[in-house]
Design a protein around this motif. Sequence first.
Motif, PDB file in Angstrom:
ATOM      1  N   LEU A   1      -5.471  -7.681   9.164  1.00 43.18           N
ATOM      2  CA  LEU A   1      -6.805  -7.910   8.635  1.00 43.18           C
ATOM      3  C   LEU A   1      -6.802  -9.019   7.589  1.00 43.18           C
ATOM      4  N   ARG A   2      -7.877  -9.816   7.595  1.00 46.72           N
ATOM      5  CA  ARG A   2      -8.184 -10.745   6.518  1.00 46.72           C
ATOM      6  C   ARG A   2      -9.353 -10.115   5.775  1.00 46.72           C
ATOM      7  N   GLY A   3      -9.101  -9.621   4.565  1.00 43.89           N
ATOM      8  CA  GLY A   3     -10.126  -8.827   3.893  1.00 43.89           C
ATOM      9  C   GLY A   3     -10.368  -7.578   4.712  1.00 43.89           C
ATOM     10  N   SER A   4     -11.612  -7.378   5.148  1.00 42.35           N
ATOM     11  CA  SER A   4     -11.923  -6.219   5.996  1.00 42.35           C
ATOM     12  C   SER A   4     -12.119  -6.613   7.457  1.00 42.35           C
ATOM     13  N   THR A   5     -11.827  -7.879   7.791  1.00 40.91           N
ATOM     14  CA  THR A   5     -12.029  -8.377   9.151  1.00 40.91           C
ATOM     15  C   THR A   5     -10.741  -8.276   9.964  1.00 40.91           C
ATOM     16  N   ASN A   6     -10.819  -7.586  11.099  1.00 37.57           N
ATOM     17  CA  ASN A   6      -9.684  -7.483  12.012  1.00 37.57           C
ATOM     18  C   ASN A   6      -9.517  -8.824  12.715  1.00 37.57           C
ATOM     19  N   ILE A   7      -8.337  -9.461  12.548  1.00 36.27           N
ATOM     20  CA  ILE A   7      -8.120 -10.761  13.190  1.00 36.27           C
ATOM     21  C   ILE A   7      -7.034 -10.723  14.267  1.00 36.27           C
ATOM     22  N   TRP A   8      -6.285  -9.633  14.343  1.00 35.79           N
ATOM     23  CA  TRP A   8      -5.238  -9.496  15.368  1.00 35.79           C
ATOM     24  C   TRP A   8      -4.931  -8.013  15.540  1.00 35.79           C
ATOM     25  N   GLU A   9      -4.628  -7.602  16.780  1.00 35.96           N
ATOM     26  CA  GLU A   9      -4.321  -6.191  17.031  1.00 35.96           C
ATOM     27  C   GLU A   9      -3.343  -6.063  18.186  1.00 35.96           C
ATOM     28  N   ASP A  10      -2.418  -5.118  18.073  1.00 34.71           N
ATOM     29  CA  ASP A  10      -1.477  -4.799  19.150  1.00 34.71           C
ATOM     30  C   ASP A  10      -1.475  -3.289  19.317  1.00 34.71           C
ATOM     31  N   THR A  11      -1.834  -2.832  20.502  1.00 35.14           N
ATOM     32  CA  THR A  11      -1.910  -1.392  20.760  1.00 35.14           C
ATOM     33  C   THR A  11      -0.831  -0.933  21.725  1.00 35.14           C
ATOM     34  N   SER A  12       0.231  -1.718  21.880  1.00 34.72           N
ATOM     35  CA  SER A  12       1.187  -1.409  22.944  1.00 34.72           C
ATOM     36  C   SER A  12       2.644  -1.378  22.490  1.00 34.72           C
ATOM     37  N   ILE A  13       2.915  -0.825  21.322  1.00 31.52           N
ATOM     38  CA  ILE A  13       4.304  -0.662  20.903  1.00 31.52           C
ATOM     39  C   ILE A  13       4.741   0.713  21.401  1.00 31.52           C
ATOM     40  N   TYR A  14       5.257   0.758  22.636  1.00 31.10           N
ATOM     41  CA  TYR A  14       5.507   2.000  23.364  1.00 31.10           C
ATOM     42  C   TYR A  14       6.973   2.403  23.416  1.00 31.10           C
TER      43      TYR A  14
END
Length: 152
Positions: free
Chosen positions: A76-89
């Motif tokens: 996050l930059r401040g409260s803004t989501n700028i990157w996400e990874d949901t696949s660390i399995y």
Amino acid sequence: FPSHDRAAGVGGKVLQVVQGTSSTSTNNNTTTYADSSLSASITPASTSNKVLVLITQKFFIATGTSDRGSIKIKLLRGSTNIWEDTSIYFQTTGISGEIDRFVAMTYLDSPSNTSSTTYKTQFAIDTTATNKISYAQYGSMPSYLTLIEIAG
């Protein structure tokens, strides 16, 4: 010899480097994102400058019998989501399982401001089935978030 200097004002020059670190073992056993205690702040000199974000962070997850495990991570930059990874399995069959590992992330951001800007990570688990548990900075292993301002 002829001069091959860059013209004045050409972008790409590193202007500043800031590093945040955390060794605080932070638990989150829910599917709701929570702060991982890793953050750093930078104040860009110009709205046209970029910020290169480099992250090396330690995560841990454990699951019950015959279940897959996944940690989700956000930048996050401040409260803004700028990157996400949901696949660390990882997955186990017939036994309980656990894994801890460093996750490396790189992101080139355009914050478009000259105010102090905080970057941080958040994490969660994919599902609360079979008593999953997860930590950032597991075992108090340090994690790092480095911000590099680059002239635009």
